[in-house]
Design a protein around this motif. Sequence first.
Motif, PDB file in Angstrom:
ATOM      1  N   PRO A 119     -11.466 -24.947  40.601  1.00  0.00           N
ATOM      2  CA  PRO A 119     -11.867 -25.946  41.597  1.00  0.00           C
ATOM      3  C   PRO A 119     -10.992 -25.966  42.844  1.00  0.00           C
ATOM      4  N   ARG A 120      -9.688 -25.715  42.697  1.00  0.00           N
ATOM      5  CA  ARG A 120      -8.807 -25.748  43.863  1.00  0.00           C
ATOM      6  C   ARG A 120      -9.244 -24.729  44.921  1.00  0.00           C
ATOM      7  N   GLY A 121      -9.705 -23.569  44.475  1.00  0.00           N
ATOM      8  CA  GLY A 121     -10.050 -22.516  45.409  1.00  0.00           C
ATOM      9  C   GLY A 121     -11.507 -22.499  45.836  1.00  0.00           C
ATOM     10  N   THR A 122     -12.378 -23.113  45.037  1.00  0.00           N
ATOM     11  CA  THR A 122     -13.809 -23.016  45.332  1.00  0.00           C
ATOM     12  C   THR A 122     -14.439 -24.333  45.780  1.00  0.00           C
ATOM     13  N   GLY A 123     -13.786 -25.446  45.468  1.00  0.00           N
ATOM     14  CA  GLY A 123     -14.358 -26.735  45.829  1.00  0.00           C
ATOM     15  C   GLY A 123     -15.387 -27.251  44.854  1.00  0.00           C
ATOM     16  N   VAL A 124     -15.641 -26.510  43.769  1.00  0.00           N
ATOM     17  CA  VAL A 124     -16.578 -26.960  42.739  1.00  0.00           C
ATOM     18  C   VAL A 124     -15.908 -26.819  41.373  1.00  0.00           C
ATOM     19  N   ASP A 125     -16.210 -27.754  40.473  1.00  0.00           N
ATOM     20  CA  ASP A 125     -15.667 -27.726  39.117  1.00  0.00           C
ATOM     21  C   ASP A 125     -16.839 -27.531  38.158  1.00  0.00           C
ATOM     22  N   LEU A 126     -16.829 -26.409  37.449  1.00  0.00           N
ATOM     23  CA  LEU A 126     -17.937 -26.077  36.550  1.00  0.00           C
ATOM     24  C   LEU A 126     -17.783 -26.836  35.243  1.00  0.00           C
ATOM     25  N   ASP A 127     -18.677 -27.782  34.974  1.00  0.00           N
ATOM     26  CA  ASP A 127     -18.575 -28.588  33.759  1.00  0.00           C
ATOM     27  C   ASP A 127     -19.129 -27.833  32.559  1.00  0.00           C
ATOM     28  N   ALA A 128     -19.027 -28.453  31.394  1.00  0.00           N
ATOM     29  CA  ALA A 128     -19.422 -27.781  30.153  1.00  0.00           C
ATOM     30  C   ALA A 128     -20.896 -27.392  30.158  1.00  0.00           C
ATOM     31  N   ASP A 129     -21.754 -28.245  30.703  1.00  0.00           N
ATOM     32  CA  ASP A 129     -23.181 -27.934  30.717  1.00  0.00           C
ATOM     33  C   ASP A 129     -23.479 -26.714  31.591  1.00  0.00           C
ATOM     34  N   LEU A 130     -22.848 -26.650  32.760  1.00  0.00           N
ATOM     35  CA  LEU A 130     -23.087 -25.521  33.649  1.00  0.00           C
ATOM     36  C   LEU A 130     -22.483 -24.238  33.074  1.00  0.00           C
ATOM     37  N   LEU A 131     -21.294 -24.350  32.489  1.00  0.00           N
ATOM     38  CA  LEU A 131     -20.690 -23.174  31.865  1.00  0.00           C
ATOM     39  C   LEU A 131     -21.526 -22.677  30.691  1.00  0.00           C
ATOM     40  N   ARG A 132     -22.130 -23.602  29.961  1.00  0.00           N
ATOM     41  CA  ARG A 132     -23.000 -23.210  28.848  1.00  0.00           C
ATOM     42  C   ARG A 132     -24.201 -22.426  29.372  1.00  0.00           C
ATOM     43  N   ASP A 133     -24.763 -22.870  30.486  1.00  0.00           N
ATOM     44  CA  ASP A 133     -25.886 -22.146  31.077  1.00  0.00           C
ATOM     45  C   ASP A 133     -25.447 -20.761  31.555  1.00  0.00           C
TER      46      ASP A 133
END
Length: 306
Positions: free
Chosen positions: A142-156
Amino acid sequence: MDRDSVDWYGYLPAVTTPFTGSGELDPAAWRTQLDWFAAERLHGIIVAGTTGEWFSLTEHERAELFTTAADRVGDRLTVLGGCNAYTAAEAIRHARAAQAAGLDGILLTPPPYVVPTRAEILTFYRTVAEAVDIPLCVYNWPRGTGVDLDADLLRDLAELDTVVAVKNSTPDFGGFVRSLVALRHRVRYFGIPTNEVGIELMTKVGGDGLMGAGAVLGADHPDFFRALQAGDLDRARTLGARDRVIMEEWFGPDYGARFGNAQAIMKYALTLRGVPAGQVRAPLLPLTDAEQQRVRGTLTRLGLLS
């Protein structure tokens, strides 16, 4: 592909890229640095990641780093190629270069700065995964991209055919654990801290290791995970405590540097240890004298310098 398609485990740091004082790539120093990583028995390395200053590398330089790493240490270490880019087309070119070099896989964040939506992130990774048949590690930073991938998105994302691992560098510890529980049976999961919490996670929940940065402690880093494998928790605690000194004195909770920049810190520390890590490339600046003393002080306290 899934987690069983690869044998990635332990400590696989993003390593520095050596530049000369005038900003040129230093191939001789790169080869010496690679030999040192192998001699220190790292489990693997990540080439041209953020610590490797991917953002100032040309496409040709990145490909050259990939090829040299594969030729020099590919038979001894897992070698992943950092393929971060602003567009899928760019990432695909880097991924093809990694595949042509014979690397074991690639590491890829969502496009930095862009702050893409969930649908855009899925499309970005799907486009890369469908274009290049090489094992892919999703990198949540998140520090470098501005987005934090949550568990649901990582699962997808883990359902994409070539995704075999996740490097999760989120400062949200609750989110880190939720993602570990959700993904541990599907993909390799990296980001385990080298402390008591990390020991509990590795021994009671799951996880595969740490994709850290720099490898300035050499064998101490991978030996933490070897000690866990051997059931020697006391040795793991001792080695982990040494790593935590560096993490607490040089970096903040979001993995950003407390002073200077992370690349210059790592390069100066390696140089003090006799590894020709070279200089940072603009726009980064070298450490000031006072900042160098902070690095030297930490290494001295750890018994790495006389």
